[in-house]
Design an enzyme around this catalytic site. Structure first.
Site, PDB file in Angstrom:
ATOM      1  N   HIS A 123      26.478  32.723  85.684  1.00 59.42           N
ATOM      2  CA  HIS A 123      27.337  33.907  85.506  1.00 59.42           C
ATOM      3  C   HIS A 123      28.805  33.534  85.340  1.00 59.42           C
ATOM      4  O   HIS A 123      29.687  34.367  85.547  1.00 59.42           O
ATOM      5  CB  HIS A 123      27.152  34.877  86.679  1.00 59.42           C
ATOM      6  CG  HIS A 123      25.772  35.475  86.739  1.00 59.42           C
ATOM      7  ND1 HIS A 123      25.223  36.049  87.869  1.00 59.42           N
ATOM      8  CD2 HIS A 123      24.804  35.580  85.776  1.00 59.42           C
ATOM      9  CE1 HIS A 123      24.000  36.475  87.599  1.00 59.42           C
ATOM     10  NE2 HIS A 123      23.720  36.200  86.348  1.00 59.42           N
ATOM     11  N   SER A 196      20.238  34.905  97.740  1.00 60.64           N
ATOM     12  CA  SER A 196      20.191  35.818  96.586  1.00 60.64           C
ATOM     13  C   SER A 196      19.166  36.903  96.850  1.00 60.64           C
ATOM     14  O   SER A 196      18.069  36.633  97.332  1.00 60.64           O
ATOM     15  CB  SER A 196      19.813  35.065  95.311  1.00 60.64           C
ATOM     16  OG  SER A 196      19.627  35.994  94.255  1.00 60.64           O
ATOM     17  N   SER A 197      19.544  38.127  96.513  1.00 59.48           N
ATOM     18  CA  SER A 197      18.599  39.237  96.660  1.00 59.48           C
ATOM     19  C   SER A 197      17.508  39.160  95.577  1.00 59.48           C
ATOM     20  O   SER A 197      16.526  39.882  95.654  1.00 59.48           O
ATOM     21  CB  SER A 197      19.345  40.563  96.566  1.00 59.48           C
ATOM     22  OG  SER A 197      20.072  40.629  95.351  1.00 59.48           O
TER      23      SER A 197
END
Ligand code: NAD
Ligand code: ZN
Length: 250
Positions: A123, A196-197
């Protein structure tokens, strides 16, 4: 901290693996003081993300994007790698982990001593900015001074809009990072997803791909994730002390 069975299991899996890929999300940086998105009280609950198409279309959206970025500036600048980052760096240093795939944009893996070419940023990076048209680099400090003093929303001499070097919602993923992340994922015999979800795709596709390809999958996250049912080991606990104890790093 006592060596409980979770930590022994994680340390054993790392010991048995030949090619470990670490995949990180915002949760690894909360212990450095950077809020994540989806924890209770996280950034998501306060500010819904601004879509890339809105950034391109609207002056107000660009201004709001930059206002939020400058609001986070002190936090980002003061953040230092924590015990979780240090444990990952140790595994890289030991040759156990050839690559870290990260959704994070804070640069803390690199700051923890991992060579930049071993950190795959899915990202992008928020510690600098680029022109969306000509790719010229801009430093956040310079942009902030103009924004705060003259209300100038960052733009380039070429006429393009300037944005942090991050991938916004609605913006296309960086092809080279995606290609490298896929290659590393397919090479892994152990894939450790940390903080991290696992709801942001395509990033969250990598742990799934690793598992389908025959790797063991470990999930270290204090809240449940959608991939817990397919994981070989789920550690619902805090990252720094768990990873630090498993790797033997303070
Ligand atoms: P997320 O916010 O969706 O999920 C973070 C997860 O980490 C949560 O499930 C939470 O329970 C867990 N967590 C937080 N602190 C923890 C701790 N100390 N120990 C154990 N678990 C902990 O994060 P995501 O999946 O990375 O998705 C968010 C997106 O937002 C990413 O794409 C990323 O680019 C961006 N983001 C990045 C940063 C950063 O760079 N530090 C910060 C916020 C958001
Ligand atoms: Zn330009």
């Amino acid at each position: 901290m006592p060596q409980d069975s979770d930590i022994v299991a994680l340390a054993r899996m790392i010991g048995e693996a030949n090619y470990v890929v670490v995949f990180t999300g915002a949760g690894i940086s909360t212990e450095s003081g950077i809020p994540d998105f989806r924890s209770p009280g996280g950034l998501w609950t306060r500010n819904a993300p601004i879509d890339f198409s809105d950034f391109m279309r609207s002056h107000e959206a660009r201004k709001e994007t930059w206002r939020r970025r400058f609001n986070m500036d002190a936090t980002l600048r003061e953040a230092r790698p924590n015990r979780g980052h240090r444990a990952v760096a140790q595994l890289v240093h030991d040759g156990k982990v050839p690559a870290v795939i990260t959704q994070n944009i804070d640069g803390l893996h690199q700051e923890s001593g991992i060579p930049a070419d071993q950190v795959i940023e899915l990202h992008g990076n928020t510690t600098y900015a680029t022109c969306l048209d000509c790719a010229q680099r801009f430093e956040i400090d310079d942009l902030r001074i103009e924004f705060e003093r003259d209300g100038i929303v960052p733009h380039c001499a070429c006429g393009g809009w300037v944005k942090t070097a991050t991938v916004s919602f609605g913006q296309s993923m960086p092809p080279e990072a995606m290609r490298r992340a896929q290659k590393e994922t397919l090479a892994a015999d152990l894939f450790i997803a940390i903080g991290s979800s696992l709801v942001v795709y395509p990033a969250a596709g990598f742990p799934e791909l690793a598992k389908r390809n025959g790797a063991r999958l470990v999930i270290l996250n204090r809240e449940p994730t959608g991939l817990d049912p397919i994981a070989d080991l789920v550690l619902s606990r805090s990252i720094g002390e768990t990873l630090g104890a498993a790797v033997g790093v303070d």
